[in-house]
Design an enzyme around this catalytic site. Structure first.
Site: not given
Ligand code: ATR
Length: 287
Positions: A73, A110, A137-138
């Site tokens: 993307k 999205d 914040a992903g």
């Molecule tokens: P996407 O693009 O689908 O949003 P991503 O970029 O992998 O996926 O983001 C996943 C989100 O889930 C992030 O906000 C991540 O937090 P971090 O930025 O700290 O990695 C959050 N996330 C994933 N596993 C987590 C966990 N065990 N506890 C808290 N937040 C989690």
């Protein structure tokens, strides 16, 4: 009478790596059947090193456009000739249209899908009605926050396990609309629910096979709309708990369905509807 073979076949698809599990072909295939459009929507597996070349070759390969999914993307934004301003702010393109002159236009649906899902699932939803709490914040959070601010949200409270990532995102998205983004501590996330009009989980927590989302909802007004963009399972623990205390809830499947609508309209000439029949059809195709 015109022979069906004289009608040109309109071709679109989804580029990703991997792309086997994408539900988009099921969504677009359903609409092509429903609206009796002579078109096809293909899975296009493309490795990162081949992505720009394949995207630029869309017209040559007979495509009117495509969706772009993980991990392409962000690259798609750089590879198109022109992009919608919101796609530029989000930093990602998920839908590409080939103009008649062969140039590529990119946009990001999205955020549209997120808002349309909430509007369709809860008649009273107004993004401008009050503060929104966004967990995560992903990539998904970027589109969600940009859409909320663009639609007039007065405040977005952004909470992420990795605080720096939230701060970085807040800096990048500030200035969209008149609302503010405030970043809080993940460990104190329950303290930020007071007075919220919307709570949206964009993290992977609560997804099948992942850890549950731990969040004490006591401070959340019962009028707040609660949404989880996770849709496997459809009713996450967060949604079940919110529903049990009286909050309106909207599940995450609709975001996937609604985000597909503008692309379908651009390629196939018809703005399609999201119906219960479509939901059932798509759910039957889940892994
Ligand atoms: P996407 O693009 O689908 O949003 P991503 O970029 O992998 O996926 O983001 C996943 C989100 O889930 C992030 O906000 C991540 O937090 P971090 O930025 O700290 O990695 C959050 N996330 C994933 N596993 C987590 C966990 N065990 N506890 C808290 N937040 C989690």
């Amino acid at each position: 009478m015109t022979d069906v073979c004289d009608i040109p076949l309109i071709r679109a698809g989804v580029m990703g790596w991997p792309v086997d599990h994408s539900l988009s072909p099921r969504v677009h295939g359903f609409w092509l059947d429903r609206y009796r459009i002579r078109g096809e929507y293909l899975r296009i597996p493309v490795a990162p090193e081949d992505f720009i070349g394949r995207l630029r070759a869309l017209r040559q390969e007979g495509f009117v456009g495509c969706n772009v999914t993980v991990p392409h993307k962000e690259t798609a934004l750089k590879a198109v000739d022109e992009a919608h301003p919101l796609a530029k702010r989000i930093g990602a393109v998920n839908t590409v249209v080939v103009w008649p002159d062969g140039s590529l236009y990119g946009f990001n649906t999205d955020g549209f899908g997120f808002l349309e899902n909430l509007r369709a699932g809860y008649a009273g939803f107004d993004p401008a009605a009050g503060p929104a709490v966004v967990l995560g914040a992903g990539g998904a959070a970027r589109a969600v926050i940009a859409a909320l601010l663009d639609a007039g949200a007065p405040e977005v409270r952004l909470l992420n396990r990795t605080r720096e990532r939230a701060e970085h995102l807040a800096g990048e998205l500030s200035g969209i609309g008149a609302g503010t983004i405030t970043v809080g501590d993940w460990d104190a996330r329950a303290d930020h629910l007071d007075g919220a009009a919307l709570l949206a989980n964009t993290t992977t927590l609560g997804m099948h096979g992942q850890r549950p989302l731990e969040l004490d909802l006591s401070a959340l007004p019962v009028t707040a709309l609660v949404n989880d963009i996770v849709y496997v399972p459809l009713e996450t623990d967060l949604l079940a708990r919110a529903r049990a205390r009286g909050n309106p809830v909207v599940d995450g499947l609709g975001m996937l369905l609604h985000q597909a609508r503008p692309g379908f309209e651009a390629w196939f000439g018809k703005l399609p509807d999201v119906t219960e029949e479509l939901r059932v059809h798509v759910l039957a195709g889940r892994d």
